[in-house]
Write a protein that holds these residues in place. Structure first.
Motif, short mmCIF file in Angstrom:
data_model
loop_
_atom_site.label_atom_id
_atom_site.label_comp_id
_atom_site.label_asym_id
_atom_site.label_seq_id
_atom_site.Cartn_x
_atom_site.Cartn_y
_atom_site.Cartn_z
N HIS A 178 0.42 -1.06 -0.12
CA HIS A 178 -0.07 0.23 -0.03
C HIS A 178 0.90 1.45 0.13
N PRO A 235 -6.75 -2.36 -0.85
CA PRO A 235 -8.14 -2.22 -0.48
C PRO A 235 -8.13 0.41 -0.43
N CYS A 268 -8.26 -8.41 3.24
CA CYS A 268 -8.13 -7.62 1.60
C CYS A 268 -7.21 -8.53 1.35
N LEU A 279 -12.03 -6.73 7.66
CA LEU A 279 -11.70 -5.91 6.40
C LEU A 279 -10.09 -6.13 5.77
N LEU A 280 -8.78 -6.07 6.82
CA LEU A 280 -8.50 -6.04 6.82
C LEU A 280 -7.05 -6.83 5.96
#
Length: 137
Positions: free
Chosen positions: A4, A92, A85, A81-82
């Protein structure tokens, strides 16, 4: 691990992966299980707001006890959620940026030259079937 541009997000995702690995939880962190856990945590967040009026919900962070619960549930939702992903290889931030781009095209600013500003779609982007059927007749 998904990379990221935000080192803070990547660092948190790495910490979550290391936490799970140290406890040998990877076999349980399947997409299905992570989505189910995400849904449960999101429901726990909804539960806090369930019977509040709109005005009460706007002031929910004013009460320290409730603010703590909200913060914890938001963290749980984000953590799952992370992790989801990570398991699926979804970036994300890139996914969110792409979704915003698509929404800007689907929902142009009023008066942007489109006679039908929602493009025949409701607020959630679903086609207005009644309008489509009428135009076909």
């Amino acid at each position: 691990m998904t990379e990221h541009p935000d080192p803070g997000l990547a660092r948190l995702q790495r910490r979550l992966a290391e936490f799970a690995a140290a406890r040998n939880w990877q076999p349980y962190h399947t997409p299905k299980n992570l989505v189910a856990a995400l849904s449960v945590e999101a429901s726990e967040l909804v539960e806090i707001f369930q019977w509040l009026t709109p005005e009460e919900s706007a002031r929910v962070m004013d009460d320290p006890g409730t603010a703590h619960r909200v913060t914890d549930e938001v963290a749980d939702v984000l953590a799952y959620l992370l992790q989801l992903c990570e398991v699926l290889g979804v970036d994300p931030l890139a996914a969110l940026a792409a979704k915003i781009d698509r929404n800007e095209l689907r929902f142009p600013l009023p008066g942007a030259g489109d006679r039908d500003p929602d493009g025949g779609q409701d607020r959630d982007g679903h086609r207005d079937r009644d309008r489509d059927q009428q135009s076909e007749e």
